[in-house]
Design a protein around this motif. Structure first.
Motif, PDB file in Angstrom:
ATOM      1  N   LEU A 437       0.835  -1.198   0.000  1.00  0.00           N
ATOM      2  CA  LEU A 437       0.000   0.000   0.000  1.00  0.00           C
ATOM      3  C   LEU A 437       0.872   1.251   0.000  1.00  0.00           C
ATOM      4  O   LEU A 437       0.568   2.240  -0.676  1.00  0.00           O
ATOM      5  CB  LEU A 437      -0.921  -0.012   1.225  1.00  0.00           C
ATOM      6  N   TRP A 438       1.978   1.182   0.740  1.00  0.00           N
ATOM      7  CA  TRP A 438       2.876   2.349   0.835  1.00  0.00           C
ATOM      8  C   TRP A 438       3.549   2.606  -0.513  1.00  0.00           C
ATOM      9  O   TRP A 438       3.768   3.764  -0.883  1.00  0.00           O
ATOM     10  CB  TRP A 438       3.922   2.110   1.911  1.00  0.00           C
ATOM     11  N   PHE A 439       3.874   1.539  -1.239  1.00  0.00           N
ATOM     12  CA  PHE A 439       4.465   1.709  -2.570  1.00  0.00           C
ATOM     13  C   PHE A 439       3.471   2.395  -3.507  1.00  0.00           C
ATOM     14  O   PHE A 439       3.841   3.276  -4.292  1.00  0.00           O
ATOM     15  CB  PHE A 439       4.876   0.343  -3.114  1.00  0.00           C
ATOM     16  N   ASP A 440       2.201   2.004  -3.425  1.00  0.00           N
ATOM     17  CA  ASP A 440       1.171   2.674  -4.225  1.00  0.00           C
ATOM     18  C   ASP A 440       1.085   4.153  -3.897  1.00  0.00           C
ATOM     19  O   ASP A 440       1.017   5.008  -4.791  1.00  0.00           O
ATOM     20  CB  ASP A 440      -0.194   2.013  -3.988  1.00  0.00           C
ATOM     21  N   PHE A 441       1.078   4.481  -2.598  1.00  0.00           N
ATOM     22  CA  PHE A 441       0.995   5.883  -2.189  1.00  0.00           C
ATOM     23  C   PHE A 441       2.213   6.667  -2.688  1.00  0.00           C
ATOM     24  O   PHE A 441       2.098   7.822  -3.102  1.00  0.00           O
ATOM     25  CB  PHE A 441       0.887   5.987  -0.671  1.00  0.00           C
ATOM     26  N   LYS A 442       3.379   6.042  -2.646  1.00  0.00           N
ATOM     27  CA  LYS A 442       4.594   6.702  -3.135  1.00  0.00           C
ATOM     28  C   LYS A 442       4.460   7.038  -4.611  1.00  0.00           C
ATOM     29  O   LYS A 442       4.810   8.155  -5.043  1.00  0.00           O
ATOM     30  CB  LYS A 442       5.798   5.783  -2.914  1.00  0.00           C
ATOM     31  N   ILE A 443       3.942   6.092  -5.401  1.00  0.00           N
ATOM     32  CA  ILE A 443       3.781   6.317  -6.835  1.00  0.00           C
ATOM     33  C   ILE A 443       2.744   7.413  -7.093  1.00  0.00           C
ATOM     34  O   ILE A 443       2.928   8.269  -7.965  1.00  0.00           O
ATOM     35  CB  ILE A 443       3.383   5.005  -7.533  1.00  0.00           C
TER      36      ILE A 443
END
Length: 465
Positions: A437-443
């Motif tokens: 989920l954090w990777f999605d938010f970063k993108i």
């Protein structure tokens, strides 16, 4: 003995984690209540709900493996399990409130603020304690001794990785190197090397490191180590095999090694779906006036429909109809399929503006609500081109292990439009293998920042239309 069992330390850490999470749950409930109502003492109904939450955390969190920490495991997996636990807790509490018809007695702001604050508090405690635990293990305290038994290449690779991850607390004490072609384990209990057999029985764990083609060695070793009381692990030598989101699962009582699987399963599917539906709904509400203006501009600039529909390959390679604002004159795409040269296809003047700013991609949030796409994921390509690319680009079809996205890891790193397909696929596979989920938010954040600093969002510029 060199390696008496040291599970007590790991057990104490797990117990301490459970107790601190409960403490955080109790403390944040009071603090959020104070911030919301300017009163420190909870109302009776809030105290009852708090008790229900504590019982759920005490009983359910271990059941869904929130505290199943493995030495040397990446921190993101620990945080992801913790996040899943709090999501389950939130869903459970909402269901309890509606089933008991008491939802109107509670502040929704307090409830969600409390859960978010509790989750962040639990993460903060682990962030503070992790360096302390890592330092102790690097200094050799609370370490676990390991015997490696396997082929030379496999054992060397495992030992090297343990040295690089010194905070895991594993120390290689002994190695039994087997022949690469015909490994023979009969010497283990034969008495030919009694001093080494004694060392084997005195370590905390035995790791069997052999290629998959020598799987029979595992059975031989287990048959000869029936008197060994430590942990025995099988670490197959998978060098040369390209893995993607790999792991071990139990299917119908059989253990299976996932070599290339989608990360969007189980609770991850729930989390990803909530992310898509909540964000896309909010974004569509915010941009609806802009979409109306763009729709008007499309109609005024050239005759024809507002939206452009085209078949693209999505999750599992299944086709879906992607939506965009029409940027070409009607019939301009009938001259044959061409990949690339997106600027030479009968684009209208207003359509050129839409493409330059990626505003023509906005209707794809409707695709997200329909379940065809995600906000973040590999960009979809036309089905006809997929059939061509999969023959020439290794691993191309593996990008379809997740839903296609409006923006993705390749796009925010500059690989969009008529750029290298090989680079795009490498970035797409990296995203799938490291999804969170954090990777999605970063993108998403990188996409938004790209809109401000680069003048246009880093959303995928699709060709072939």
């Amino acid at each position: 003995m060199i390696g008496a069992p040291r599970l007590d330390r790991d057990y104490r850490i797990a117990v301490l984690g459970r107790l601190t999470d409960i403490a955080v749950l109790l403390i944040t409930a009071d603090l959020v209540f104070l911030a919301k109502f300017h009163h420190l003492v909870l109302k009776p109904q809030y105290e009852i709900l708090l008790l229900v939450a504590v019982l759920f955390m005490f009983l359910a969190f271990p059941a869904i493996k929130v505290y199943d920490e493995v030495r040397g495991q990446a921190r993101r997996f620990i945080v992801a399990r913790l996040f899943n636990g709090y999501v389950f807790l939130g869903v459970f509490l909402v269901v309890v409130l509606f089933m008991s018809k008491t939802s109107e007695e509670f502040s929704r702001v307090w409830l969600f603020s409390w859960l978010i604050a509790s989750f962040l508090g639990s993460v903060l405690i682990r962030a503070v304690s992790a360096p302390v635990i890592d330092r102790e293990r690097r200094e050799g305290r609370h370490s676990r001794t390991v015997t490696l038994l396997g082929t030379q290449r496999a054992c060397i690779e495992v030992e090297q990785k343990l040295k690089e991850a010194d905070s895991s607390g594993y120390v290689v004490y002994e190695q039994y190197l087997l022949d690469d072609e015909s490994p023979d384990t009969s010497f283990l209990l034969s008495g030919e090397r009694p001093e080494r057999s004694s060392a084997l029985f005195s370590t905390d764990e035995v790791w069997i490191c052999v290629p998959l083609r020598h799987g029979g060695v595992v059975t031989d070793v287990l048959n000869q180590l029936t008197d060994y009381a430590g942990d025995i692990r099988y670490i197959p030598d998978l060098s040369g095999i390209e893995l993607l989101n790999h792991g071990v699962v139990n299917i119908a009582g059989m253990f299976a090694l996932d070599v290339s699987c989608s990360p969007i399963r189980g609770t991850n599917y729930l989390v990803k779906s909530l992310e898509d539906y909540v964000l896309s709904t909010g974004i569509l509400i915010l941009i609806s006036p802009l979409m109306l203006l763009i729709a008007l501009g499309v109609k005024v600039s050239s005759p024809g429909p507002v939206f452009y529909r085209q078949e693209r390959a999505g999750w599992s390679g299944k086709p879906f109809s992607i939506l965009k604002f029409r940027s070409m004159a009607v019939g301009a795409d009938q001259s044959g399929l061409r990949w690339g040269r997106a600027g030479d296809k009968g684009i209208t003047r207003f359509g050129a503006f839409l493409r330059k700013t990626s505003l023509d991609e906005l209707p794809q949030f409707i695709n997200v609500l329909k379940g065809d796409m995600s906000i973040v994921g590999p960009r979809p390509e036309r089905v006809q081109f997929v059939d061509e690319f999969k023959e020439h680009i290794p691993g191309y079809m593996r990008k379809h292990l997740v839903k296609a996205g409006i923006t993705g890891w390749a796009q925010v790193n500059g690989w969009r439009g008529d750029t290298s397909l090989h680079e795009r696929i490498e970035h797409d596979l990296y995203y799938i293998d490291n999804w969170s989920l954090w990777f999605d938010f970063k993108i998403i954040i990188m996409t938004v920042l790209g809109a401000f600093f680069d003048g246009k969002p880093n959303m995928g510029r699709m060709s072939g239309r």
